[in-house]
Design an enzyme around this catalytic site. Structure first.
Site, PDB file in Angstrom:
ATOM      1  N   ASP A 188       2.082   4.867  -5.646  1.00 55.92           N
ATOM      2  CA  ASP A 188       1.456   6.318  -5.162  1.00 55.92           C
ATOM      3  C   ASP A 188       2.460   7.712  -5.541  1.00 55.92           C
ATOM      4  O   ASP A 188       3.246   8.067  -4.998  1.00 55.92           O
ATOM      5  CB  ASP A 188       1.134   6.291  -3.591  1.00 55.92           C
TER       6      ASP A 188
ATOM      7  N   HIS B  80      -7.309   9.919   5.534  1.00 58.44           N
ATOM      8  CA  HIS B  80      -6.716   8.996   6.211  1.00 58.44           C
ATOM      9  C   HIS B  80      -6.813   9.353   7.557  1.00 58.44           C
ATOM     10  O   HIS B  80      -6.886  10.518   7.946  1.00 58.44           O
ATOM     11  CB  HIS B  80      -5.347   8.865   5.770  1.00 58.44           C
ATOM     12  N   GLY B  81      -6.897   8.336   8.514  1.00 61.11           N
ATOM     13  CA  GLY B  81      -6.704   8.671   9.979  1.00 61.11           C
ATOM     14  C   GLY B  81      -8.412   8.434  10.493  1.00 61.11           C
ATOM     15  O   GLY B  81      -9.302   8.135   9.939  1.00 61.11           O
TER      16      GLY B  81
ATOM     17  N   GLY C 170      -8.768   5.703   3.248  1.00 64.05           N
ATOM     18  CA  GLY C 170      -9.443   6.315   4.299  1.00 64.05           C
ATOM     19  C   GLY C 170     -10.879   5.644   4.580  1.00 64.05           C
ATOM     20  O   GLY C 170     -11.845   6.534   4.764  1.00 64.05           O
TER      21      GLY C 170
ATOM     22  N   ASN D 286     -10.086   0.344   1.757  1.00 65.50           N
ATOM     23  CA  ASN D 286      -8.927   0.291   2.774  1.00 65.50           C
ATOM     24  C   ASN D 286      -9.383   0.630   4.099  1.00 65.50           C
ATOM     25  O   ASN D 286      -9.932   1.735   4.340  1.00 65.50           O
ATOM     26  CB  ASN D 286      -7.840   1.496   2.040  1.00 65.50           C
TER      27      ASN D 286
ATOM     28  N   ASP E  72       0.943  -1.157  -0.143  1.00 62.69           N
ATOM     29  CA  ASP E  72      -0.030  -0.016   0.158  1.00 62.69           C
ATOM     30  C   ASP E  72       0.806   1.422  -0.134  1.00 62.69           C
ATOM     31  O   ASP E  72       1.863   1.221   0.672  1.00 62.69           O
ATOM     32  CB  ASP E  72      -0.856  -0.167   1.164  1.00 62.69           C
ATOM     33  N   HIS E  73       0.342   2.320  -0.698  1.00 58.61           N
ATOM     34  CA  HIS E  73       1.004   3.471  -0.747  1.00 58.61           C
ATOM     35  C   HIS E  73       2.543   3.489  -1.016  1.00 58.61           C
ATOM     36  O   HIS E  73       3.274   4.173  -0.455  1.00 58.61           O
ATOM     37  CB  HIS E  73       0.811   4.328   0.376  1.00 58.61           C
TER      38      HIS E  73
END
Length: 289
Positions: free
Chosen positions: A104, A185-186, A214, A235, A82-83
C-alpha cells in the site's frame, strides 16, 4: 483443500462472476469463525491481517496461526497481508507463508507507488506469493483527508483514475488491484455515494481481479452491483468487529449465570461464523469451493 494461491482463487472468481470475502482477523476466535463459515458454506475465503493491527497482536504470532489453520481447512483458504506499508513487514508475511501481500503505497506519488510495488512484486514472484496494490486512496470514516473530516460528496479527488489504472497494472505486474470509488474504511455513519460508472470503466480497462476496501456496511443491492461490475475481492472487517462486540455486550447484560472469558470467546466465534456465512451467500461465493 487448505492453503491456496490468492491469484488463482480470485482469477476463478473473476471468471465466474462472484466475490470472495476477505475477512480481517485479530484473534483465534475470529480465525476459526471465518473458516467454519467457509466450510459450512463450501466457499473459498481469504483470511487477512493488516499491518495496522499489530497494535492488537504481533504479525509473527497470529500469522503462524492463520497459515496453520488455513492448511487444515477442507475448503480453499488464502492468507493475505493487508495494507502493508513497510518493506520489512511485507517480506516477513511472505516468509510466514502468506498466500499474498498488499503493497500500500497509495499515499505516495504515482511514480513512487509503481517503484515500491515493483520491488515487492519481484520478491513475491520468486516465492509464488500474489501481490495486491492500491491506486487512488481509501479514506476513513473517522479519519482526516487533506486536513478536513471525510465528506462523501467531496472525496472524488481520491478515487482511482481509469487513465492511470492500465499503466499501473502493466508496469507493476500486480495480481490484484484495490480501487477507490466511494467506499471508506470504518463503520459508516453516512450513506456512501458509490461511483458505479467509474468502477465499470476500471473493470473494462484492467485485466486483474479488482478489490473493494471498506466493504463493510453496504446494502445488499450495492454488494451485488459491485460484484456484477467486476469486484472479485471484498474486504470486510469493521462491521463484523463492531457487531460482534455489541452482541457480546448484550449477551453479557442478559446472562444470569456465572460467565467466564472462555464463554465469551465461544460466543464470539459462533457469532462471527454466522455473519461471515451471510456475507458469503450475499457475495455469491457459497458453493464455489
Amino acid at each position: 483443500m487448505g492453503l491456496v494461491n490468492t491469484k488463482e482463487m480470485l482469477s476463478k472468481a473473476k471468471k465466474e462472476g462472484y466475490g470472495v470475502g476477505a475477512f480481517n482477523v485479530t484473534t483465534l476466535e475470529m480465525i476459526r469463525g471465518v473458516i467454519q463459515a467457509a466450510e459450512a458454506e463450501k466457499s473459498p475465503v481469504i483470511l487477512q491481517f493488516a499491518e495496522g493491527h499489530e497494535a492488537y497482536v504481533p504479525l509473527n504470532c497470529i500469522g503462524e496461526i492463520m497459515v496453520r489453520e488455513a492448511k487444515q481447512a477442507c475448503v480453499p483458504v488464502a492468507v493475505h497481508f493487508d495494507h502493508g506499508e513497510t518493506f520489512e513487514k511485507i517480506v516477513e508475511a511472505m516468509h510466514l507463508g502468506f498466500s499474498s501481500v498488499m503493497m500500500d503505497a497509495s499515499r505516495d506519488s504515482f511514480e513512487e507507488n509503481i517503484r515500491k510495488t515493483q520491488e515487492i512484486v519481484r520478491i513475491a514472484n520468486v516465492l509464488n506469493v500474489s501481490v495486491e496494490a492500491e491506486l487512488g486512496r481509501m479514506n476513513r470514516e473517522s479519519g482526516i483527508v487533506n486536513d478536513h473530516s471525510v465528506q462523501y460528496e467531496d472525496i472524488s479527488e481520491t478515487f482511482t483514475m481509469p487513465a492511470y489504472a492500465k499503466e499501473f497494472e502493466q508496469k507493476t505486474g500486480i495480481d490484484m488491484l484495490a480501487v477507490a470509488f466511494g467506499t471508506v474504511h470504518g463503520v459508516y455513519t453516512q450513506t456512501p455515494k458509490l461511483d458505479f460508472e467509474r468502477l465499470h470503466e476500471l473493470s473494462k480497462i484492467t485485466t486483474v481481479p479488482l478489490v473493494m476496501h471498506g466493504g463493510s456496511g453496504l446494502t445488499k443491492e450495492e454488494y451485488q452491483k459491485v460484484v456484477s461490475l467486476g469486484i472479485s475481492k471484498i474486504n470486510y472487517y469493521s462491521t463484523m468487529a463492531y457487531d460482534t462486540a455489541m452482541a457480546m455486550k448484550e449477551k453479557l447484560n442478559q446472562e444470569t449465570n456465572k460467565v467466564f472469558i472462555s464463554d465469551v470467546a465461544q460466543w464470539s466465534q459462533t457469532y462471527i461464523q454466522q455473519e461471515v456465512a451471510a456475507c458469503m451467500q450475499l457475495f455469491g461465493s457459497s458453493g464455489k469451493a
